[in-house]
Design a protein around this motif. Structure first.
Motif, short mmCIF file in Angstrom:
data_model
loop_
_atom_site.label_atom_id
_atom_site.label_comp_id
_atom_site.label_asym_id
_atom_site.label_seq_id
_atom_site.Cartn_x
_atom_site.Cartn_y
_atom_site.Cartn_z
N SER A 94 35.44 36.75 64.96
CA SER A 94 34.65 36.58 63.74
C SER A 94 33.87 37.87 63.47
N PHE A 95 33.75 38.20 62.21
CA PHE A 95 33.07 39.47 61.86
C PHE A 95 32.44 39.34 60.47
N THR A 96 31.48 40.21 60.20
CA THR A 96 30.88 40.20 58.87
C THR A 96 31.80 40.97 57.93
N PHE A 97 31.82 40.52 56.68
CA PHE A 97 32.69 41.19 55.70
C PHE A 97 31.88 41.41 54.43
N SER A 98 32.45 41.12 53.27
CA SER A 98 31.72 41.44 52.04
C SER A 98 30.44 40.61 51.95
N LYS A 99 29.40 41.23 51.38
CA LYS A 99 28.09 40.59 51.25
C LYS A 99 27.57 40.12 52.61
N GLU A 100 28.04 40.76 53.69
CA GLU A 100 27.65 40.40 55.07
C GLU A 100 28.06 38.98 55.43
N CYS A 101 28.97 38.39 54.66
CA CYS A 101 29.40 37.02 54.93
C CYS A 101 30.38 37.01 56.10
N MET A 130 31.02 34.81 42.72
CA MET A 130 32.28 34.07 42.77
C MET A 130 33.41 34.93 42.22
N ARG A 131 33.12 35.58 41.10
CA ARG A 131 34.18 36.39 40.46
C ARG A 131 34.60 37.53 41.38
N ARG A 132 33.63 38.20 41.94
CA ARG A 132 33.95 39.42 42.68
C ARG A 132 34.34 39.17 44.12
N HIS A 133 33.71 38.20 44.73
CA HIS A 133 33.95 38.04 46.17
C HIS A 133 34.85 36.85 46.48
N TYR A 134 34.57 35.70 45.88
CA TYR A 134 35.46 34.55 46.14
C TYR A 134 36.87 34.89 45.65
N VAL A 135 36.96 35.33 44.41
CA VAL A 135 38.28 35.63 43.84
C VAL A 135 38.84 36.93 44.43
N GLY A 136 38.02 37.98 44.41
CA GLY A 136 38.51 39.29 44.86
C GLY A 136 38.90 39.29 46.33
N ASP A 137 38.06 38.68 47.17
CA ASP A 137 38.35 38.69 48.61
C ASP A 137 39.57 37.83 48.92
N SER A 138 39.65 36.66 48.28
CA SER A 138 40.80 35.80 48.62
C SER A 138 42.10 36.47 48.19
N LYS A 139 42.08 37.16 47.05
CA LYS A 139 43.29 37.89 46.64
C LYS A 139 43.64 38.97 47.67
N GLY A 140 42.61 39.69 48.10
CA GLY A 140 42.83 40.77 49.07
C GLY A 140 43.39 40.24 50.38
N TRP A 141 42.80 39.13 50.85
CA TRP A 141 43.26 38.58 52.13
C TRP A 141 44.69 38.07 52.04
N CYS B 150 43.42 47.01 40.57
CA CYS B 150 43.81 45.69 41.11
C CYS B 150 44.08 45.80 42.61
N SER B 151 43.77 46.94 43.21
CA SER B 151 43.99 47.10 44.66
C SER B 151 43.25 46.02 45.44
N SER B 152 43.84 45.60 46.54
CA SER B 152 43.18 44.59 47.35
C SER B 152 41.83 45.12 47.84
N PHE B 153 40.82 44.30 47.73
CA PHE B 153 39.45 44.62 48.14
C PHE B 153 38.87 45.82 47.37
N ALA B 154 39.33 46.04 46.13
CA ALA B 154 38.82 47.18 45.36
C ALA B 154 37.32 47.05 45.09
#
Lengths: 171, 305
Positions: A94-101, A130-141, B150-154
């Protein structure tokens, strides 16, 4: 079912699972060692222990380590920094990620295959987060978990290696 | 970070706008653009194409090339741009970022999360001027691409770039403040103004170090009498402008020796040194090694004059 009966959507966390044909210990190393992460994740990972000692190669990160992820294209450029919260050496990291979450990785067996389960939690639930982290992070993962599966199963590394190409989901 | 086109007006209030995130305003202008003066928040102003007229507290600053204007919180900003095909970019930081970064640098991330802090006073006005820093400019410019990527984690990467950028600025500001204390002036506002002029002149020297420049030229950039400038420069940096330029030339020469296949005499010409002999002596005095010792290992780089 009427709309009033629906439970409220929970945007404070999300869970993603991917099945990987690899032993649990391989999957753990892929998350907890600089060499493992370097083979499939976003950048060049560095873990530092409490006394500033750097973990290298296959060394496993320990709880309390600080991590820094450097861009592969420009190693002077930091992509993210954080802290290792838990590392049991077997199946929980387990590790901290965006917004220290916290992001928690659990690795277990299901129907003879290894499952890597990722939960990112404690996300603030305001619209902007939600827009930036919930959506953005889940897409990235989703991309990186797909790449993890591909690399661990001996397939292609799906990351973009052409420095002239930008703005693509494979980074 | 939000990436938005230039608005008609940034604020109609008498206080700077509160930004709940980083905002990057960017537009490739197809028309003349004018924005009335308003109190701005802390930010960086560049132009990615052409030259943009940023008026800060009534003073005109034509920003182009790789120049960046650092604007402090509360300064009056107006934009007047009468030319087409100019592409201004204005990055304004999250209103709480200065305090967040300052606090975390002093106390570490854990304290940052545990202790609330709302109104830490911190004066960034020591940086408020044009900065000739290509890396700073490129970092701000890179955010335009990252902001729409649109890069991941941009988004995550963007926040980290801004955070790093701000940490660097904070360190520079602290350094500037420390140096400014060397100026012997009774009033803080006088000290700030003298430091700002000296810093502008120093940036100008950095950009023109390889040309023939005189003390009068540099004094004119600082809007000071040359002798007064000389005294003030020495107070701030503890060396004379002449020594500063020589050091600049030597540092540039070292960089060229290490990164290019240019011969030593070509490098001498490049940095504005007439004599290879005196260059070699000064170089050895500065870095403890002759210039030839600093060539990179590939033999292809070893074509000495």
């Amino acid at each position: 079912m009427s709309q009033q009966c629906l439970p409220p959507a929970d945007f404070s966390q999300f869970k993603l699972r991917v099945s990987v044909k690899t032993p649990i210990e391989n999957a753990y190393r892929a998350w907890a060692s600089p060499a493992g992460l370097g083979s499939w994740f976003i950048g060049i990972m560095e873990f530092k222990g409490p006394n500033g000692e750097t973990r290298t190669g296959e060394d496993l990160a320990q709880a309390g380590d600080e991590y820094t992820c450097y861009s592969r294209k420009d190693p002077a450029n930091i992509v993210i920094k954080g802290k290792v919260l838990k590392a049991n050496g077997r199946d929980l990291f387990s590790f901290t990620f965006s917004k220290e979450c916290p992001v928690t990785i659990s690795i277990y067996t299901d129907h003879s295959e290894t499952i890597v389960e990722l939960i990112e939690s404690n996300l603030p639930t305001d619209e902007e987060t939600m827009r930036r982290h919930y959506v953005g992070d889940s897409k990235g993962w989703i991309f990186y978990l797909t790449n993890l599966k591909s690399v661990l199963e001996g397939g292609l590394d799906l990351r973009n290696k052409n420095a002239d190409i930008t703005n693509v989901i494979n980074h | 970070m939000f990436l938005l086109p230039l608005p008609r007006s940034f604020s109609n209030e008498i206080t700077p706008p509160e930004y709940s995130d980083h905002y990057l305003f960017f537009e490739q202008l197809q028309r003349p653009y004018e924005c009335p003066e308003h109190p701005a928040n802390i930010g960086l102003l560049i132009s990615t194409r052409g030259t943009c007229g940023y008026y800060v507290n009534g003073a005109k600053n034509l920003i182009g090339g790789t120049n960046t204007f650092f604007i402090s919180r509360g300064s009056g900003l107006a934009i007047r741009n009468t030319e087409k095909d100019v592409a201004p970019a204005l990055l304004f930081f999250h209103s709480r970022l200065p305090d967040l970064v300052q606090h975390s640098l002093l106390y570490g991330g854990e304290v940052l999360l545990e202790k609330p802090f709302d109104n830490l006073p911190f004066d960034f006005s020591w940086l408020e001027r044009v900065h000739s820093d290509a890396r700073l400019y490129e970092t701000v410019r890179s955010l335009i691409g990252l902001g729409s990527s649109c890069s991941s984690f941009a988004a995550l990467h963007t926040d980290m770039v801004i955070r790093q950028l701000f940490e660097d600025l904070l360190v520079k500001n602290q350094d500037a403040y420390r140096k400014s204390l060397n100026v012997q002036a009774v009033k803080a506002s006088t000290r700030l103004e003298i430091f700002r002029r000296i810093s502008t002149a120093r940036d100008w020297m950095e950009a023109h170090y390889n040309t023939e420049i005189t003390l009068e030229d540099i004094g004119a950039v600082a809007a000071m009498n040359s002798q007064h400038f000389l005294r003030m420069f020495k107070q701030v940096y503890s060396i004379t402008p002449h020594q500063y330029i020589i050091d600049l030339k030597l540092r540039k020469a070292k960089e060229l020796l290490e990164t290019t296949p240019l011969t030593i005499s070509e490098i001498c010409q490049n940095i504005g040194f007439e004599s290879v002999f005196s260059f070699s002596i000064l170089f050895k005095g500065r870095f403890g090694l002759p210039p030839s010792a600093l060539r990179p290992s590939p033999p292809s780089y070893r074509r000495e004059a």
